[in-house]
Write a protein that holds these residues in place. Structure first.
Motif, mmCIF file in Angstrom:
data_model
loop_
_atom_site.group_PDB
_atom_site.id
_atom_site.type_symbol
_atom_site.label_atom_id
_atom_site.label_comp_id
_atom_site.label_asym_id
_atom_site.label_seq_id
_atom_site.Cartn_x
_atom_site.Cartn_y
_atom_site.Cartn_z
ATOM 1 N N CYS A 86 1.113 -3.218 -2.370
ATOM 2 C CA CYS A 86 0.170 -2.173 -2.785
ATOM 3 C C CYS A 86 -0.542 -2.601 -4.065
ATOM 4 N N GLN A 87 -1.785 -2.192 -4.186
ATOM 5 C CA GLN A 87 -2.610 -2.590 -5.316
ATOM 6 C C GLN A 87 -2.547 -1.588 -6.467
ATOM 7 N N PHE A 88 -2.234 -0.347 -6.168
ATOM 8 C CA PHE A 88 -2.153 0.697 -7.185
ATOM 9 C C PHE A 88 -0.778 1.347 -7.074
ATOM 10 N N THR A 89 -0.047 1.325 -8.172
ATOM 11 C CA THR A 89 1.375 1.647 -8.163
ATOM 12 C C THR A 89 1.689 2.992 -7.528
ATOM 13 N N TYR A 90 0.878 3.984 -7.795
ATOM 14 C CA TYR A 90 1.223 5.332 -7.348
ATOM 15 C C TYR A 90 1.253 5.449 -5.825
ATOM 16 N N THR A 91 0.602 4.506 -5.114
ATOM 17 C CA THR A 91 0.575 4.595 -3.655
ATOM 18 C C THR A 91 1.843 4.061 -3.003
ATOM 19 N N CYS A 92 2.721 3.469 -3.802
ATOM 20 C CA CYS A 92 3.938 2.914 -3.185
ATOM 21 C C CYS A 92 5.164 3.082 -4.073
ATOM 22 N N ASP A 93 5.119 4.041 -4.994
ATOM 23 C CA ASP A 93 6.282 4.211 -5.867
ATOM 24 C C ASP A 93 7.337 5.137 -5.270
ATOM 25 N N GLY A 94 7.071 5.667 -4.083
ATOM 26 C CA GLY A 94 8.049 6.515 -3.418
ATOM 27 C C GLY A 94 8.077 7.941 -3.912
ATOM 28 N N ARG A 95 7.253 8.274 -4.869
ATOM 29 C CA ARG A 95 7.226 9.640 -5.394
ATOM 30 C C ARG A 95 6.099 10.434 -4.743
ATOM 31 N N PRO A 96 6.311 11.718 -4.494
ATOM 32 C CA PRO A 96 5.232 12.526 -3.909
ATOM 33 C C PRO A 96 4.093 12.702 -4.911
ATOM 34 N N GLU A 97 2.875 12.662 -4.418
ATOM 35 C CA GLU A 97 1.709 12.824 -5.293
ATOM 36 C C GLU A 97 1.374 14.308 -5.400
#
Length: 206
Positions: free
Chosen positions: A134-145
Motif C-alpha cells: 500500500c502507498q498510503f498507510t491508512y489504507t492498510c493499517d488494519g484500523r477502521p477509517e
C-alpha cells in the motif's frame, strides 16, 4: 411635411452581429450534440487525472488561513474529491495547513505521473490489500477509517476542492513521495529530497 420612414435591416448595426451570434450558437449546439455523454461529463468535471494536467492549473490560490478556510461554503464533489478528502484526513489532519496542502500535491502529482494510476482514488488505494504494497498507510493499517473530527474533515474537503480546481502546487517542487520524520524508508536514499513541512519530508521520483 414629415414622411413615414421604414428602417432597412441592412442599416441596422446589430443585425449582422445577431446573425453571426445565431450562427455560432448553432455551430456550438451541433458540436455538443456530436459528443458522447462520457465526453460531456469530462468537459464538465473538475481536474481528476492527467488529461487536464497543465490546463487545470489556472485555478485559484491556496488559502493557508484556518479562519478563512472555515468561513468558506462547504465543499462538495464527486468520488475523486471524496478520495482526496479522505486521504488528507487520515494522512495529514495533524499537520499544519501547509502540510495538508503538501500531501494533496503529492497525490495530484502522482495522478499526473506516468508511473502511477491516472485517478485520485486509484492513486490513494494503489496496493491496498497486498502486504507491504500500500502507498498510503491508512489504507492498510488494519484500523477502521472513522471520521471523528467533523470540522477538520470539512476544512480538508475545502483544501481538496481548491487543489482539484487548479491551485498551484508550489510547496513540494513536484514531490511524489513523503514520509514522517519518525521513519526512513529505503527509497529516501534514492529519490531527491524536495522539501520538509512539519513532520513530513518530501521527495520526487526521477
Amino acid at each position: 411635411m414629415a414622411q413615414d420612414v421604414t428602417a432597412s435591416s441592412s442599416t441596422d448595426p446589430t443585425s449582422g452581429i445577431n446573425i453571426r451570434l445565431s450562427s455560432l450558437m448553432g455551430d456550438e449546439r451541433v458540436a455538443l450534440q456530436a459528443l458522447t455523454p462520457d465526453r460531456l461529463r469530462q468537459i464538465g468535471t473538475p481536474y481528476t487525472g492527467r488529461a487536464g494536467r497543465r490546463g487545470s492549473r489556472r485555478g485559484g490560490r491556496e488559502i493557508y488561513d484556518a479562519a478563512r478556510l472555515d468561513a468558506m461554503p462547504r465543499a462538495r464533489g464527486n468520488r475523486q474529491w471524496q478520495c482526496l478528502t479522505e486521504a488528507l484526513y487520515f494522512e495529514a489532519r495533524g499537520e499544519s495547513i501547509r502540510g495538508q496542502y503538501a500531501v494533496a500535491e503529492v497525490i495530484l502529482n502522482r495522478v499526473d505521473s506516468r508511473n502511477y494510476p491516472d485517478s485520485i482514488c486509484a492513486v490513494v488505494n494503489e496496493g491496498t490489500g497486498r502486504r507491504n504494497a500500500c502507498q498510503f498507510t491508512y489504507t492498510c493499517d488494519g484500523r477502521p477509517e472513522r471520521v471523528t473530527e467533523r470540522a477538520m474533515h470539512r476544512r480538508l474537503g475545502k483544501i481538496a476542492r481548491i487543489m482539484m480546481d487548479g491551485a498551484p502546487r508550489s510547496l513540494t517542487q513536484g514531490a511524489t513521495h513523503y514520509h514522517t520524520t519518525a521513519v526512513r524508508p529505503r527509497w529516501a536514499r534514492v529519490y531527491p529530497r524536495t522539501a520538509r513541512i512539519g513532520s513530513h519530508i518530501f521527495y520526487r521520483r526521477t
